[in-house]
Design a protein around this motif. Structure first.
Motif, PDB file in Angstrom:
ATOM      1  N   GLU A 199       0.824  -1.212   0.000  1.00  0.00           N
ATOM      2  CA  GLU A 199       0.000   0.000   0.000  1.00  0.00           C
ATOM      3  C   GLU A 199       0.859   1.264   0.000  1.00  0.00           C
ATOM      4  N   VAL A 200       2.026   1.169   0.631  1.00  0.00           N
ATOM      5  CA  VAL A 200       2.908   2.352   0.635  1.00  0.00           C
ATOM      6  C   VAL A 200       3.375   2.662  -0.783  1.00  0.00           C
ATOM      7  N   ALA A 214       0.654   4.319  -2.628  1.00  0.00           N
ATOM      8  CA  ALA A 214       0.516   5.711  -2.162  1.00  0.00           C
ATOM      9  C   ALA A 214       1.539   6.611  -2.848  1.00  0.00           C
ATOM     10  N   SER A 271       0.587   9.854  -5.406  1.00  0.00           N
ATOM     11  CA  SER A 271       0.821  11.147  -4.754  1.00  0.00           C
ATOM     12  C   SER A 271       1.077  12.311  -5.711  1.00  0.00           C
ATOM     13  N   ASP A 331      -1.666   8.164   1.669  1.00  0.00           N
ATOM     14  CA  ASP A 331      -1.977   6.940   2.409  1.00  0.00           C
ATOM     15  C   ASP A 331      -3.483   6.788   2.623  1.00  0.00           C
ATOM     16  N   GLU A 332      -4.151   7.908   2.911  1.00  0.00           N
ATOM     17  CA  GLU A 332      -5.595   7.873   3.098  1.00  0.00           C
ATOM     18  C   GLU A 332      -6.302   7.541   1.785  1.00  0.00           C
ATOM     19  N   ARG A 351      -6.148   3.788   1.363  1.00  0.00           N
ATOM     20  CA  ARG A 351      -7.083   3.113   2.273  1.00  0.00           C
ATOM     21  C   ARG A 351      -8.522   3.269   1.767  1.00  0.00           C
TER      22      ARG A 351
END
Length: 253
Positions: free
Chosen positions: A54-55, A58, A62, A72-73, A76
């Motif tokens: 997930e990182v 992200a 970005s 990150d949100e 999610r």
């Protein structure tokens, strides 16, 4: 490289994503397209994300995010809205094989075409290797020798004498003058008369010191209006019964 984007994206699911992120639906669709483009090189045909978490996703989404959106949100929220599926520690881009089936079909066709061309080249190489050597070519028979160059215009001696004694230093259009010469002979004038007229005209030009630019060209002197006629010596016959060059020292030119 391209991705397939269906019109179903403009539906409640993307509105739910936009509402959860607090952005417009257009911004949400932009985030989805960025994830899918990233997935082209980072997921297999089933949509399984390869060697990334997930990182990493992200980091991929970005660039260009609107102020206030946390990468990150965003990831999610993509999971909670069903755009990214989780199975244990593995991540899957949702319905990837269905939505990108056109791309993979294109890739399959391209691979098959490449293999077909490779096999065809291999068959040709094998056929060429097994073919008997070509028969030696028969030596060509020598062709005819090249034609001799066309001879230059050969003018008769009397005309050359006329050309020599004519008074212009720069004489032009020798061929045209020769045509006029023959025409005057056909009119009944003799070679001796035409040569004598040229000599008399030359003498007259020297006596009057006529400048070169005012001396007639040979073809003009022999033209149909007969400008040479006043210069014909009275003692030269129209029909040359004897050598017409006797009075100028023989027949040498």
């Amino acid at each position: 490289m391209w991705i397939c984007v269906h019109d179903q994206i403009l539906g409640p699911k993307s509105r739910k994503l936009a509402s959860a992120l607090g952005c417009s639906q257009n911004e949400a669709i932009g985030i989805l397209n960025r994830v899918w483009i990233w997935g082209r090189n980072n997921a297999d045909r089933s949509g399984k994300v390869l060697y990334a978490d997930e990182v990493d996703i992200a980091v991929a989404v970005s660039p260009g995010l609107a102020d206030g959106l946390d990468p990150d949100e965003v990831v999610r929220t993509l999971v909670s809205c069903g755009y990214i599926d989780k199975s244990g520690d593995e991540l899957y881009i949702h319905d990837w094989a269905d939505w990108q089936s056109y791309w993979y079909s294109y890739q399959d066709r391209k691979a098959k075409d490449t293999e077909r061309k490779r096999a065809e080249r291999e068959r040709k190489r094998e056929a060429e290797a097994s073919a008997p050597p070509p028969a030696p070519k028969k030596p060509r028979r020598p062709g005819p020798p090249p034609a001799a160059p066309a001879p230059k215009n050969d003018y008769p001696v009397p005309f050359l004498k006329f050309w020599e004694v004519y008074p212009r230093t720069k004489k032009m259009d020798k061929g045209a003058a020769y045509k006029k010469w023959k025409a005057r002979l056909n009119d009944g004038f003799s070679e001796a008369q035409l040569i004598g007229a040229a000599m008399a005209y030359a003498s007259d030009c020297r006596r009057l010191k006529t400048e070169e630019e005012y001396i007639k060209h040979p073809k003009t002197f022999l033209s149909d209006t007969l400008p040479f006629e006043p210069f014909i010596p009275k003692d030269v016959a129209a029909t040359p019964e004897s050598n017409p060059y006797d009075e100028w020292g023989g027949d040498d030119v």
